[in-house]
Scaffold this motif. Structure first.
Motif, PDB file in Angstrom:
ATOM      1  N   THR A 371       0.970  -1.195  -0.082  1.00  0.00           N
ATOM      2  CA  THR A 371       0.037   0.052   0.033  1.00  0.00           C
ATOM      3  C   THR A 371       0.763   1.322  -0.193  1.00  0.00           C
ATOM      4  N   GLN A 372       2.243   1.022   0.225  1.00  0.00           N
ATOM      5  CA  GLN A 372       3.104   2.233   0.182  1.00  0.00           C
ATOM      6  C   GLN A 372       4.109   1.968  -1.112  1.00  0.00           C
ATOM      7  N   ALA A 373       4.493   2.996  -1.889  1.00  0.00           N
ATOM      8  CA  ALA A 373       5.655   2.709  -2.876  1.00  0.00           C
ATOM      9  C   ALA A 373       6.782   2.291  -2.454  1.00  0.00           C
ATOM     10  N   ASN A 374       7.213   2.693  -0.925  1.00  0.00           N
ATOM     11  CA  ASN A 374       8.376   2.232  -0.150  1.00  0.00           C
ATOM     12  C   ASN A 374       8.233   0.843   0.331  1.00  0.00           C
ATOM     13  N   GLY A 375       7.227   0.279   0.188  1.00  0.00           N
ATOM     14  CA  GLY A 375       7.074  -0.999   0.995  1.00  0.00           C
ATOM     15  C   GLY A 375       6.750  -0.997   2.141  1.00  0.00           C
ATOM     16  N   GLY A 376       6.404   0.074   3.048  1.00  0.00           N
ATOM     17  CA  GLY A 376       6.336   0.256   4.283  1.00  0.00           C
ATOM     18  C   GLY A 376       4.981   0.238   4.735  1.00  0.00           C
ATOM     19  N   GLY A 377       4.195  -0.130   3.514  1.00  0.00           N
ATOM     20  CA  GLY A 377       2.485  -0.397   4.245  1.00  0.00           C
ATOM     21  C   GLY A 377       2.293  -1.827   4.344  1.00  0.00           C
ATOM     22  N   VAL A 378       0.694  -2.172   3.899  1.00  0.00           N
ATOM     23  CA  VAL A 378       0.570  -3.458   4.129  1.00  0.00           C
ATOM     24  C   VAL A 378       0.615  -4.061   2.725  1.00  0.00           C
ATOM     25  N   SER A 379       1.424  -5.456   2.865  1.00  0.00           N
ATOM     26  CA  SER A 379       1.876  -6.227   1.731  1.00  0.00           C
ATOM     27  C   SER A 379       0.702  -6.958   1.093  1.00  0.00           C
ATOM     28  N   TYR A 380       0.648  -7.360  -0.053  1.00  0.00           N
ATOM     29  CA  TYR A 380      -0.387  -8.459  -0.621  1.00  0.00           C
ATOM     30  C   TYR A 380       0.471  -8.839  -1.720  1.00  0.00           C
ATOM     31  N   ALA A 381       0.346 -10.214  -1.589  1.00  0.00           N
ATOM     32  CA  ALA A 381       0.738 -11.222  -2.641  1.00  0.00           C
ATOM     33  C   ALA A 381       0.043 -11.049  -3.908  1.00  0.00           C
ATOM     34  N   ASP A 382       0.749 -11.437  -5.024  1.00  0.00           N
ATOM     35  CA  ASP A 382       0.159 -11.405  -6.323  1.00  0.00           C
ATOM     36  C   ASP A 382      -0.873 -12.420  -6.544  1.00  0.00           C
ATOM     37  N   GLY A 383      -2.229 -11.779  -6.718  1.00  0.00           N
ATOM     38  CA  GLY A 383      -3.199 -12.999  -6.923  1.00  0.00           C
ATOM     39  C   GLY A 383      -4.054 -13.024  -5.231  1.00  0.00           C
ATOM     40  N   SER A 384      -3.701 -12.012  -4.377  1.00  0.00           N
ATOM     41  CA  SER A 384      -4.248 -12.165  -3.315  1.00  0.00           C
ATOM     42  C   SER A 384      -5.881 -11.798  -3.279  1.00  0.00           C
ATOM     43  N   LEU A 389     -13.220  -3.414   1.702  1.00  0.00           N
ATOM     44  CA  LEU A 389     -12.232  -2.036   1.901  1.00  0.00           C
ATOM     45  C   LEU A 389     -13.124  -0.974   2.492  1.00  0.00           C
ATOM     46  N   LEU A 390     -12.591   0.139   3.064  1.00  0.00           N
ATOM     47  CA  LEU A 390     -12.917   0.954   3.589  1.00  0.00           C
ATOM     48  C   LEU A 390     -12.632   2.138   2.981  1.00  0.00           C
ATOM     49  N   SER A 391     -11.635   2.287   1.683  1.00  0.00           N
ATOM     50  CA  SER A 391     -11.288   3.310   1.023  1.00  0.00           C
ATOM     51  C   SER A 391     -10.868   2.935  -0.091  1.00  0.00           C
ATOM     52  N   ASP A 392     -10.885   3.846  -1.320  1.00  0.00           N
ATOM     53  CA  ASP A 392      -9.997   3.320  -2.607  1.00  0.00           C
ATOM     54  C   ASP A 392      -8.459   3.001  -1.999  1.00  0.00           C
ATOM     55  N   LEU A 393      -8.069   1.951  -2.913  1.00  0.00           N
ATOM     56  CA  LEU A 393      -6.864   1.640  -2.426  1.00  0.00           C
ATOM     57  C   LEU A 393      -5.778   1.551  -3.671  1.00  0.00           C
ATOM     58  N   THR A 394      -4.387   1.990  -3.400  1.00  0.00           N
ATOM     59  CA  THR A 394      -3.698   1.989  -4.646  1.00  0.00           C
ATOM     60  C   THR A 394      -2.362   1.043  -4.175  1.00  0.00           C
ATOM     61  N   LEU A 395      -2.147  -0.130  -4.780  1.00  0.00           N
ATOM     62  CA  LEU A 395      -1.163  -0.906  -4.590  1.00  0.00           C
ATOM     63  C   LEU A 395      -0.234  -0.595  -5.770  1.00  0.00           C
ATOM     64  N   TYR A 396       0.880  -0.774  -5.028  1.00  0.00           N
ATOM     65  CA  TYR A 396       2.437  -0.240  -5.594  1.00  0.00           C
ATOM     66  C   TYR A 396       2.982  -1.755  -5.814  1.00  0.00           C
ATOM     67  N   ALA A 397       3.405  -1.745  -6.861  1.00  0.00           N
ATOM     68  CA  ALA A 397       4.307  -2.948  -7.297  1.00  0.00           C
ATOM     69  C   ALA A 397       5.397  -2.792  -6.440  1.00  0.00           C
ATOM     70  N   GLN A 398       5.970  -4.049  -6.007  1.00  0.00           N
ATOM     71  CA  GLN A 398       7.401  -4.070  -5.175  1.00  0.00           C
ATOM     72  C   GLN A 398       8.191  -4.855  -6.351  1.00  0.00           C
ATOM     73  N   TRP A 399       9.443  -4.328  -6.156  1.00  0.00           N
ATOM     74  CA  TRP A 399      10.377  -4.761  -6.958  1.00  0.00           C
ATOM     75  C   TRP A 399      11.815  -5.152  -6.394  1.00  0.00           C
ATOM     76  N   THR A 400      12.275  -6.181  -6.653  1.00  0.00           N
ATOM     77  CA  THR A 400      13.811  -6.452  -6.169  1.00  0.00           C
ATOM     78  C   THR A 400      14.682  -6.654  -7.221  1.00  0.00           C
ATOM     79  N   ALA A 401      15.643  -5.890  -7.149  1.00  0.00           N
ATOM     80  CA  ALA A 401      16.627  -5.558  -8.141  1.00  0.00           C
ATOM     81  C   ALA A 401      17.143  -7.170  -8.651  1.00  0.00           C
ATOM     82  N   ASP A 402      17.405  -7.371  -9.771  1.00  0.00           N
ATOM     83  CA  ASP A 402      18.064  -8.671 -10.209  1.00  0.00           C
ATOM     84  C   ASP A 402      19.499  -8.673 -10.038  1.00  0.00           C
ATOM     85  N   THR A 403      19.976  -9.829  -9.556  1.00  0.00           N
ATOM     86  CA  THR A 403      21.583  -9.903  -9.579  1.00  0.00           C
ATOM     87  C   THR A 403      21.886 -10.668 -10.627  1.00  0.00           C
ATOM     88  N   TYR A 404      22.746 -10.544 -11.298  1.00  0.00           N
ATOM     89  CA  TYR A 404      22.971 -11.396 -12.579  1.00  0.00           C
ATOM     90  C   TYR A 404      24.696 -11.672 -12.113  1.00  0.00           C
TER      91      TYR A 404
END
Length: 516
Positions: A371-384, A389-404
């Motif tokens: 629920t926060q861009a920086n990942g500090g909010g409530v987390s949801y798994a993909d397909g949860s 809900l008690l308000s509109d909700l924006t879910l921010y994609a969370q990304w982990t940088a790939d290591t090659y």
């Protein structure tokens, strides 16, 4: 012969006194004989009677104008017989009036002389509460002779007492609806002295009012009676007026599932008007949508401020609720491609499965939503699934940088190794691991993504960043000539000397540290 004297001889005469009743109605009186010169003789006592008269003596004349004699008077030396006529005086009798239960008044007694003209009875002057005078009777219980009020009487033969006769009055109780809007009631009869009569229960009604009893005045200022009271001994007919109390009706407000707040009830008298109250209830996940007379909304609807008039019953208004629908919006949060349509979630309608992630971000792996861009909010798994809900909700994609991994291939090297290295996307550029391969008769000439050198070239120790896949770098070799060989041998010798020098220094330090 001598003279002869003859003496007269006398016999005393006896005279008769005869008695005449002179109008007597009964009886007889025997004659009295009186001998002259004898002792006085008492007249025979009167034995005559004359109805309505009293004997008052005798008289030598019927009209009383002669010589009067008393009853039983002694007489003597009568010189003739004679008749004595009874003398009569008309009797005067008293008529006395008795109230016989009267509660007030008097009636003067009267006298009636026998033989005189008839007299009217004194008019009744008695009164008796609750009764009407119905005449006179010689007996209190009415079983004697009856006389009407003012009747003519004459020729009484004795004094009489007349007892007032009374008939209990029957009065009517009439019922007046006093503004009623329906109903009728028959009157009730109440006879004085006959015991209590229960008033008929009220059958009037008045819209918007409650019956509160009866009163002898329409305005309630008279004598009050309760419904079904008993009445007795009325002294006049009465009208009882229904008394009405205006009804105060209550509008109660029901939250109908609310989980917070309250709305105060409202009171209004019949005929009054009030505005429907503003809602004070809250219900999680729902928006207030007005009031209704039925919890299921199938009754009459009211909005706050609507006016209600002429209520005739209490009213409960039930809050109506509309489930809130909120949007779940997806933010790529730095994504480089892709999109996801928003999702609507209605409170109480069950779970909604979030769509699978459709964003991509170069160099990153999607790890879920927050629920926060920086990942500090409530987390949801993909397909949860989400719900309620008690308000509109924006879910921010969370990304982990790939290591090659950058792997190094000797590509024909004859000795040495070069450790692979990790490069994380987005981090600062890293220098490639210095080449550790050697190849006899060849000199290292850099790296290339293709073994044959046809790919992308990298210098030894070149900086590299933002890889998007694992990378294999192939050592590139150049064939040495003679000079080159001599230089290579010199370099090798130098390297050996450096190694021996460093090894000796380390040993010396070690020796110095551990020796006793």
């Amino acid at each position: 012969m001598s003279d002869l004297a003859l003496y007269a001889q006398w016999s005393a005469n006896t005279y008769t006194v005869t008695f005449d009743g002179n109008g007597s109605t009964s009886g007889a009186t025997s004659a009295t004989n009186v001998t002259y010169g004898a002792d006085p003789v008492a007249l025979t006592l009167n034995n005559f009677e004359k109805i309505g008269y009293s004997f008052v003596g005798w008289n030598t004349q019927a009209d009383g104008e002669g010589t009067a004699y008393a009853d039983g008077q002694e007489v003597s030396n009568l010189t003739s017989s004679f008749t004595l006529y009874a003398q009569w005086t008309a009797n005067t009798y008293e008529v006395v009036f008795v109230g016989n239960g009267s509660t007030s008044g008097t009636t003067a007694s009267m006298q009636v002389t026998y033989g005189e003209a008839a007299k009217a009875l004194t008019l009744n002057g008695f009164s008796r509460i609750g009764y009407s005078f119905s005449g006179w009777n010689t007996q209190a219980d009415g079983e004697g002779a009856v006389f009407v009020d003012g009747a003519l009487v004459s020729d009484l033969t004795e004094s009489i007492i007349l007892y007032a006769q009374w008939t209990a009055n029957t009065y009517t109780v009439t019922f007046d609806g006093n503004g009623s809007t329906s109903g009728t009631m028959d009157p009730v009869s109440v006879t004085y002295g006959a015991g209590a009569v229960t008033l008929t229960s009220n059958s009037f009604s008045k819209t918007g009012y409650t019956f509160s009893g009866w009163n002898t005045q329409a305005d309630g200022e008279g004598t009050a009676y309760s419904d079904g009271d008993s009445v007795s001994d009325l002294t006049s007919a009465i009208t009882l007026y229904a008394q009405w109390t205006i009804i105060t009706y209550t509008i109660s407000y029901d939250g109908n599932g609310a989980d917070g707040g309250s709305t105060d009830a409202q009171n209004v008298e019949y005929g009054g008007t009030l505005a429907v109250s503003l809602n004070g209830f809250t219900r999680t996940g729902y928006s207030f949508a007005g009031w209704n007379t039925q919890a299921d909304g199938e009754g009459t609807s009211y909005a706050a401020g609507d006016e209600i008039a002429d209520m005739t019953s209490i009213l409960t208004l039930y809050a109506q609720w509309t489930a809130d629908t909120y949007a779940v919006t997806f933010d790529g949060n730095g994504s480089t491609s892709g999109s996801i349509p928003s999702v609507s979630v209605t409170y109480g309608a069950g779970e909604v499965t979030l769509p699978a992630n459709g964003f991509t971000k170069t160099g990153y792996t999607f790890t879920g939503w927050n629920t926060q861009a920086n990942g500090g909010g409530v987390s949801y798994a993909d397909g949860s699934s989400v719900s309620d809900l008690l308000s509109d909700l924006t879910l921010y994609a969370q990304w982990t940088a790939d290591t090659y991994t950058v792997s190094f291939d000797g590509n024909g090297s004859t000795s040495g190794t070069t450790a692979s290295m990790q490069v994380t996307y987005g981090e600062a550029a890293k220098a490639l691991t210095a080449n550790g391969f050697t190849r006899d008769d060849y000199s290292f000439a850099g790296w290339n993504t293709a073994a044959d050198g046809s790919g992308t070239s990298y210098a030894d120790g070149a900086e590299i960043s933002d890889l998007t896949a694992d990378l294999v770098l192939y050592a590139q070799w150049e064939k040495d000539d003679g000079a080159g060989a001599g230089i290579a041998l010199l370099a090798l010798a130098t390297a050996i000397l450096i190694v021996l020098f460093v090894a000796g220094a380390v040993a010396a330090v070690h020796y110095n540290v551990i020796r006793p």
